[in-house]
Structures are given as C-alpha cells and as structure tokens.
Design a protein around this motif. Structure first.
Motif, PDB file in Angstrom:
ATOM      1  N   HIS A 148      -9.028   3.196   4.755  1.00  0.00           N
ATOM      2  CA  HIS A 148      -8.232   3.279   3.537  1.00  0.00           C
ATOM      3  C   HIS A 148      -9.102   3.203   2.286  1.00  0.00           C
ATOM      4  O   HIS A 148      -8.815   3.873   1.292  1.00  0.00           O
ATOM      5  N   PHE A 149     -10.178   2.407   2.334  1.00  0.00           N
ATOM      6  CA  PHE A 149     -11.063   2.319   1.174  1.00  0.00           C
ATOM      7  C   PHE A 149     -11.818   3.623   0.959  1.00  0.00           C
ATOM      8  O   PHE A 149     -12.086   4.014  -0.181  1.00  0.00           O
ATOM      9  N   GLY A 150     -12.196   4.287   2.040  1.00  0.00           N
ATOM     10  CA  GLY A 150     -12.838   5.588   1.895  1.00  0.00           C
ATOM     11  C   GLY A 150     -11.926   6.580   1.197  1.00  0.00           C
ATOM     12  O   GLY A 150     -12.347   7.314   0.291  1.00  0.00           O
ATOM     13  N   PHE A 151     -10.650   6.594   1.609  1.00  0.00           N
ATOM     14  CA  PHE A 151      -9.668   7.451   0.951  1.00  0.00           C
ATOM     15  C   PHE A 151      -9.505   7.055  -0.519  1.00  0.00           C
ATOM     16  O   PHE A 151      -9.431   7.908  -1.414  1.00  0.00           O
ATOM     17  N   LEU A 152      -9.481   5.749  -0.781  1.00  0.00           N
ATOM     18  CA  LEU A 152      -9.293   5.255  -2.144  1.00  0.00           C
ATOM     19  C   LEU A 152     -10.435   5.669  -3.060  1.00  0.00           C
ATOM     20  O   LEU A 152     -10.212   6.080  -4.209  1.00  0.00           O
ATOM     21  N   VAL A 153     -11.667   5.595  -2.574  1.00  0.00           N
ATOM     22  CA  VAL A 153     -12.830   5.974  -3.390  1.00  0.00           C
ATOM     23  C   VAL A 153     -12.734   7.433  -3.824  1.00  0.00           C
ATOM     24  O   VAL A 153     -12.954   7.772  -4.995  1.00  0.00           O
ATOM     25  N   GLU A 154     -12.407   8.320  -2.883  1.00  0.00           N
ATOM     26  CA  GLU A 154     -12.275   9.738  -3.234  1.00  0.00           C
ATOM     27  C   GLU A 154     -11.132   9.957  -4.219  1.00  0.00           C
ATOM     28  O   GLU A 154     -11.238  10.769  -5.141  1.00  0.00           O
ATOM     29  N   ALA A 155     -10.032   9.209  -4.031  1.00  0.00           N
ATOM     30  CA  ALA A 155      -8.875   9.365  -4.912  1.00  0.00           C
ATOM     31  C   ALA A 155      -9.178   8.903  -6.328  1.00  0.00           C
ATOM     32  O   ALA A 155      -8.675   9.474  -7.299  1.00  0.00           O
ATOM     33  N   ILE A 156     -10.019   7.860  -6.463  1.00  0.00           N
ATOM     34  CA  ILE A 156     -10.351   7.335  -7.786  1.00  0.00           C
ATOM     35  C   ILE A 156     -11.415   8.185  -8.482  1.00  0.00           C
ATOM     36  O   ILE A 156     -11.271   8.555  -9.646  1.00  0.00           O
ATOM     37  N   VAL A 157     -12.471   8.504  -7.749  1.00  0.00           N
ATOM     38  CA  VAL A 157     -13.613   9.190  -8.360  1.00  0.00           C
ATOM     39  C   VAL A 157     -13.354  10.680  -8.535  1.00  0.00           C
ATOM     40  O   VAL A 157     -13.749  11.281  -9.538  1.00  0.00           O
ATOM     41  N   GLY A 158     -12.656  11.303  -7.559  1.00  0.00           N
ATOM     42  CA  GLY A 158     -12.484  12.746  -7.560  1.00  0.00           C
ATOM     43  C   GLY A 158     -11.962  13.341  -8.860  1.00  0.00           C
ATOM     44  O   GLY A 158     -12.562  14.294  -9.394  1.00  0.00           O
ATOM     45  N   GLU A 284      -3.312   9.171 -10.938  1.00  0.00           N
ATOM     46  CA  GLU A 284      -3.117   7.724 -10.904  1.00  0.00           C
ATOM     47  C   GLU A 284      -2.173   7.327  -9.759  1.00  0.00           C
ATOM     48  O   GLU A 284      -2.360   6.279  -9.135  1.00  0.00           O
ATOM     49  N   SER A 285      -1.206   8.172  -9.487  1.00  0.00           N
ATOM     50  CA  SER A 285      -0.285   7.891  -8.386  1.00  0.00           C
ATOM     51  C   SER A 285      -0.991   7.929  -7.044  1.00  0.00           C
ATOM     52  O   SER A 285      -0.675   7.141  -6.140  1.00  0.00           O
ATOM     53  N   VAL A 286      -1.945   8.848  -6.875  1.00  0.00           N
ATOM     54  CA  VAL A 286      -2.720   8.892  -5.634  1.00  0.00           C
ATOM     55  C   VAL A 286      -3.541   7.615  -5.472  1.00  0.00           C
ATOM     56  O   VAL A 286      -3.660   7.066  -4.373  1.00  0.00           O
ATOM     57  N   MET A 287      -4.105   7.107  -6.572  1.00  0.00           N
ATOM     58  CA  MET A 287      -4.850   5.849  -6.521  1.00  0.00           C
ATOM     59  C   MET A 287      -3.930   4.698  -6.101  1.00  0.00           C
ATOM     60  O   MET A 287      -4.292   3.880  -5.238  1.00  0.00           O
ATOM     61  N   VAL A 288      -2.755   4.625  -6.722  1.00  0.00           N
ATOM     62  CA  VAL A 288      -1.791   3.569  -6.381  1.00  0.00           C
ATOM     63  C   VAL A 288      -1.366   3.700  -4.922  1.00  0.00           C
ATOM     64  O   VAL A 288      -1.197   2.695  -4.218  1.00  0.00           O
ATOM     65  N   PHE A 289      -1.207   4.929  -4.460  1.00  0.00           N
ATOM     66  CA  PHE A 289      -0.846   5.187  -3.066  1.00  0.00           C
ATOM     67  C   PHE A 289      -1.884   4.576  -2.125  1.00  0.00           C
ATOM     68  O   PHE A 289      -1.543   3.877  -1.160  1.00  0.00           O
ATOM     69  N   ALA A 290      -3.164   4.830  -2.397  1.00  0.00           N
ATOM     70  CA  ALA A 290      -4.235   4.317  -1.540  1.00  0.00           C
ATOM     71  C   ALA A 290      -4.306   2.789  -1.590  1.00  0.00           C
ATOM     72  O   ALA A 290      -4.497   2.133  -0.560  1.00  0.00           O
ATOM     73  N   ILE A 291      -4.166   2.215  -2.784  1.00  0.00           N
ATOM     74  CA  ILE A 291      -4.194   0.756  -2.921  1.00  0.00           C
ATOM     75  C   ILE A 291      -3.016   0.130  -2.166  1.00  0.00           C
ATOM     76  O   ILE A 291      -3.161  -0.896  -1.492  1.00  0.00           O
ATOM     77  N   THR A 292      -1.851   0.758  -2.266  1.00  0.00           N
ATOM     78  CA  THR A 292      -0.665   0.253  -1.582  1.00  0.00           C
ATOM     79  C   THR A 292      -0.855   0.244  -0.071  1.00  0.00           C
ATOM     80  O   THR A 292      -0.442  -0.705   0.612  1.00  0.00           O
ATOM     81  N   LEU A 293      -1.473   1.296   0.472  1.00  0.00           N
ATOM     82  CA  LEU A 293      -1.752   1.336   1.897  1.00  0.00           C
ATOM     83  C   LEU A 293      -2.555   0.118   2.337  1.00  0.00           C
ATOM     84  O   LEU A 293      -2.260  -0.511   3.360  1.00  0.00           O
ATOM     85  N   VAL A 294      -3.587  -0.217   1.562  1.00  0.00           N
ATOM     86  CA  VAL A 294      -4.458  -1.339   1.911  1.00  0.00           C
ATOM     87  C   VAL A 294      -3.707  -2.662   1.834  1.00  0.00           C
ATOM     88  O   VAL A 294      -3.748  -3.486   2.760  1.00  0.00           O
ATOM     89  N   VAL A 295      -2.987  -2.884   0.727  1.00  0.00           N
ATOM     90  CA  VAL A 295      -2.320  -4.169   0.495  1.00  0.00           C
ATOM     91  C   VAL A 295      -1.186  -4.386   1.496  1.00  0.00           C
ATOM     92  O   VAL A 295      -1.096  -5.446   2.142  1.00  0.00           O
ATOM     93  N   VAL A 296      -0.306  -3.400   1.648  1.00  0.00           N
ATOM     94  CA  VAL A 296       0.851  -3.559   2.531  1.00  0.00           C
ATOM     95  C   VAL A 296       0.403  -3.661   3.985  1.00  0.00           C
ATOM     96  O   VAL A 296       0.972  -4.427   4.767  1.00  0.00           O
ATOM     97  N   ASN A 297      -0.626  -2.899   4.352  1.00  0.00           N
ATOM     98  CA  ASN A 297      -1.139  -2.988   5.714  1.00  0.00           C
ATOM     99  C   ASN A 297      -1.629  -4.394   6.028  1.00  0.00           C
ATOM    100  O   ASN A 297      -1.418  -4.899   7.133  1.00  0.00           O
ATOM    101  N   SER A 298      -2.261  -5.045   5.051  1.00  0.00           N
ATOM    102  CA  SER A 298      -2.741  -6.413   5.250  1.00  0.00           C
ATOM    103  C   SER A 298      -1.582  -7.362   5.524  1.00  0.00           C
ATOM    104  O   SER A 298      -1.657  -8.213   6.420  1.00  0.00           O
ATOM    105  N   VAL A 299      -0.509  -7.206   4.773  1.00  0.00           N
ATOM    106  CA  VAL A 299       0.659  -8.067   4.954  1.00  0.00           C
ATOM    107  C   VAL A 299       1.320  -7.792   6.306  1.00  0.00           C
ATOM    108  O   VAL A 299       1.683  -8.721   7.036  1.00  0.00           O
ATOM    109  N   ALA A 300       1.474  -6.511   6.645  1.00  0.00           N
ATOM    110  CA  ALA A 300       2.149  -6.144   7.887  1.00  0.00           C
ATOM    111  C   ALA A 300       1.374  -6.610   9.114  1.00  0.00           C
ATOM    112  O   ALA A 300       1.968  -7.073  10.095  1.00  0.00           O
ATOM    113  N   VAL A 301       0.052  -6.501   9.064  1.00  0.00           N
ATOM    114  CA  VAL A 301      -0.767  -6.960  10.190  1.00  0.00           C
ATOM    115  C   VAL A 301      -0.588  -8.457  10.399  1.00  0.00           C
ATOM    116  O   VAL A 301      -0.565  -8.951  11.536  1.00  0.00           O
ATOM    117  N   ALA A 302      -0.432  -9.193   9.293  1.00  0.00           N
ATOM    118  CA  ALA A 302      -0.212 -10.636   9.402  1.00  0.00           C
ATOM    119  C   ALA A 302       1.165 -10.957   9.976  1.00  0.00           C
ATOM    120  O   ALA A 302       1.367 -12.020  10.573  1.00  0.00           O
TER     121      ALA A 302
END
Length: 467
Positions: A148-158, A284-302
């Motif tokens: 997810h971080f790899g996707f996020l980096v491309e979404a932010i920098v691209g 900006e929405s693509v960036m938020v999308f990638a961040i959301t994947l990371v955050v929600v996945n952390s909660v769901a795994v717990a």
C-alpha cells in the motif's frame, strides 16, 4: 531471543518486502501516468488500445510467475529467489527511461508482473521461516503495508513531477533493494531441506541474535522431515472433496477481490473521477484513497481475531456491491444526461464519496481475508499448490478487468463496467454467506474437521494423509 535478534528480523523483513513496495509502485504507476498519456505529457504518444495493454500486461506477467517461483525457491533457495528480483525490477524501470515505445512499456509491465508474482510467492515463505513465533504476525503485516505504501508514493509523487522524473525516482528503489538484499542470510528451513544443518544453525543463530538454538533447530528439522514425507501433488488436491471445498472458498474470495473493481479503480481513478470536484481534486482523492487503505487495513487486521473472518468478508463484499451500484447509477444518469448536465453539477461529490468508501470497505475484509483463508484452510503439504492457484486467480481477474475497462467504458460508458463489478461483489457475498466457514479461534485440526463435515461424513484417503 535477544533484542538484537528482533532488530535483525525487522531489518530482514523491511529489506525483503522492498520487493513488495516496488510491486506497489508499479500498481500505482498507471494512476499517475494514464492521464499524462492522454494529455500528451509523456515521451511518446499511445492510443487507448495501447494504454489498456500497458496497464493489463502487468497482470499477465503475474499469471505466469507463481508456479515458476515455487519451483525456483525450492531449487536455489529463498534468498537467491528474492535476490534475482533486484535486477528484474531494475530492468523494468530502465525500460521506461531508455526506450520510449509502447512495446518497451509492455515488456516492462510484463516483467514487473512476473516480479510481483514471484514476490508474493517467495517473500511470505522466507519471512515465515526466519521469524520467531512471538513476532511472526507483526512481521507478516509489513507485507501488506509495503504494498500500500508503494501505491501511495506513486499516487503522491506522480501528479507533482514529470513522466521521466517519476520513472527516474522509481528506478532508485530496486537499486537500493538489490544492494541490501544480497547480504541477507538464507532461510534455515531451506538449508535443512538440503541437508546443510551446520549452515542452518549458523543462519538461525544470526536471526536470533546468538545463543543456543539447538532446540529450535531440532523442531525445524522435524517439521522438514514431516513435510518431505507428506508431499502432495496437484492431482491429489483435485481428488479431495474437502480440499476442493477449501479451494473454492479461497478462489471465490480472490475473484471478488480483483474482479470487484479494485484493479480498475487503482489504475484508472484519474479517468473515473469527474473534474468538477468540490473539496478534493482527483489526484488528492487518489492520495486519500491510498492512505485509507493503509489505515483501515490496520484496524481490520486487529479486529479479525475478534469479529471473525466470515463476517468481515461478508460485510466488505455487500458494502462494495452497494458502492459499485451507486457508481453505476451515477455514471448511467450522467451518461444519459449528456455529460456536464444537472447530474454532474448537483452530484459531483457522489463519485468522490464512493471512491473513499470503496477504499474503506475493501480494506475491511476483501483486501486481506482471502490471504488469511489461504494460510488456514489448507494442510501444509498442499499449501504451496493452493497459493499458486490463488495468485493466478488474482492476476487473471485483474488482467481481464483492466484490459476490458477502457474499451467498454469508451464504447458503452463507465456504468457498464460498474454494473459488472456490482454483480461480482454481490455474487461473492452470496457465496461467502452460503459456503464459507468461520475459522476464528480454531486449530488447524478443527478447521480440517469442519471442512470435512461440510462435504459429508465420508473420509477420503487423501484427507487422511494430508493433516
């Protein structure tokens, strides 16, 4: 185990999963460059047909590599199978920089897909074999974060840099990966399989930060012996009703994961989201999308060990079906309104909300539960076969939807593809409700017994030998 051992295992995990990070970058790359191609901001021009092939060939490469990777890691080892990913990924980014043609990008994406398939097959096995039981779960979670971080980096920098600058920045990561991964030790488990116990002891001692490792090494050796005695084949897998039931659950979940819309939304968000944004623009929405994947996945795994696998997967699939149905309704009305009409003006916020909710619901269950099922539903002796089938299913579904998306959307409208995603998501939810089993707080033996109960009381010969 000493603190030094913990730090060493964390370091090895971060280095090895850089290959997953690179795969995540390649997944996020289309979301940044597709619009650049359409606006002619790249080194060469590409037609819509060529763009669809550029996006889809990564999944085509992913289809062919898992079986090869499984064979390779048993032939040359887990470490060397991971090391070869460095030169492979270096070549992929070099092609984007040095050969400005569509065929070069086809090749780059094809090789990147092969690297992704190999990473998904080899790296989890390597990490599982070197990790201490107390921190194995935590180390395993790094796998998902890196993707997810790899996707996020491309979404932010691209969106902020040029096409060539994005490719040049991305090319640095595989070089860093290769320079660091060559120094990692081999898996002690693999060395024991090769009869190299002294080397296995030395590697295990390094991973544990020193001390006496003879007892743990003896347990590893016993596991190796049992696995060698209970080796299975694809043919045996398909003759066991119990294992076929488990495989159908995993394949259905994997199909929903990739054919339910995530691949196309990750690749084509810049085209799907309308330009009439009110709060955030599409990048900006693509960036938020990638961040959301990371955050929600952390909660769901717990939560997965408290709520359960089946409820999370079911809620996720039903929710995704509702979101893609809303997407379809918006694009259908917008299409019928001629574009730019009252629907686009009054409801321009709706696709952005759906985009965000898709990330939330995907990360809640569909994004990770299939992997959890894969590790729990199968006996050890057929797990590698089932892992290869699951990887191929994921890649094939992603390839088909990515290849179809531009053609169908350009000829018939976005709503047609989102209707298809809706059907897939609701069908997956029905299959989960009807046939999936709950594995929360169950031992492997109990899971196998429950699977056997679902296919009838008859005990098959293959079932008796594979537990």
């Amino acid at each position: 185990m000493s603190k030094k051992g913990v730090y060493r295992q964390i370091y090895v995990t971060i280095v090895a999963t850089l290959s997953i990070f690179i795969s995540g970058m390649w997944l996020g790359w289309p979301s940044s460059v597709v619009e650049k191609f359409i606006k002619h901001e790249t080194d060469f021009n590409a037609t819509m047909e060529e763009l669809s092939w550029i996006v889809a060939t990564m999944d085509l490469g992913n289809v062919v590599s898992p079986l090869m990777a499984g064979y390779l890691m048993d032939l040359v080892g887990r470490k060397l199978s991971t090391v070869v990913l460095g030169p492979l990924f270096i070549v992929t980014w070099a092609l984007t920089l040095c050969v400005p043609t569509a065929w070069a990008l086809y090749t780059a994406r094809l090789l990147a897909g092969m690297g992704k398939g190999m990473s998904y097959t080899v790296v989890p096995v390597y990490l599982g074999e070197i990790a201490s039981p107390a921190i194995r779960g935590a180390l395993g979670s790094v796998f998902c974060f890196q993707l997810h971080f790899g996707f996020l980096v491309e979404a932010i920098v691209g969106p902020l840099v040029s096409y060539r600058a994005l490719n040049a920045m991305s090319a640095v990561v595989p070089v860093l990966f290769f320079v660091t991964v060559v120094w990692l030790p081999e898996s002690p488990y693999y060395l024991l399989k090769r009869g190299r116990r002294p080397e296995a002891a030395e590697c295990l001692r390094w991973f544990r930060g020193g001390g006496d490792v003879d007892r743990e090494l003896d347990r590893m050796a016993e596991n190796v012996r049992q696995e060698m005695e209970n080796r299975s084949t694809f043919r045996q897998l398909f003759t066991s009703r119990k294992d076929m039931r488990a495989l159908s659950i995993v394949v259905a979940a994997c199909t929903t994961q990739r054919a339910g819309g995530i691949s196309c939304i990750m690749a084509y968000s810049a085209l799907i989201l309308p330009n009439t944004a009110q709060l955030l623009n599409k990048h900006e929405s693509v960036m938020v999308f990638a961040i959301t994947l990371v955050v929600v996945n952390s909660v769901a795994v717990a939560l997965v060990d408290r709520v359960g696998r089946k409820p999370l997967l079911l809620v996720s699939q039903v929710g995704l079906g509702a979101v893609t149905l809303t997407f379809a309704a918006f694009f259908y009305c917008s299409h019928g309104d001629g574009g730019g009409g009252w629907v686009d003006r009054e409801f321009a916020w709706l696709p952005y909300l759906c985009h965000l909710m898709f990330a939330v619901l995907f990360a809640t269950g569909v994004g990770f539960v299939p992997v959890v099922f894969l590790g729990e539903l199968f006996p050890v002796n057929i797990r590698s076969h089932c892992s290869a089938i699951a990887s191929i299913t994921l890649a094939f579904c992603s390839f088909v939807t990515n290849k179809m998306f531009l053609f169908v959307s350009n000829h018939y409208g976005f709503y047609v593809m989102f209707v298809l995603f809706t059907v897939v998501n609701f069908a997956g939810a029905f299959y989960t409700y009807k046939y999936a089993i709950e594995t929360k707080n169950m031992t492997f033996q109990e899971i196998q017994e429950q699977l056997q109960d679902t296919v009838g009381p008859r005990r098959e010969k293959s079932d008796q030998n594979d537990i």
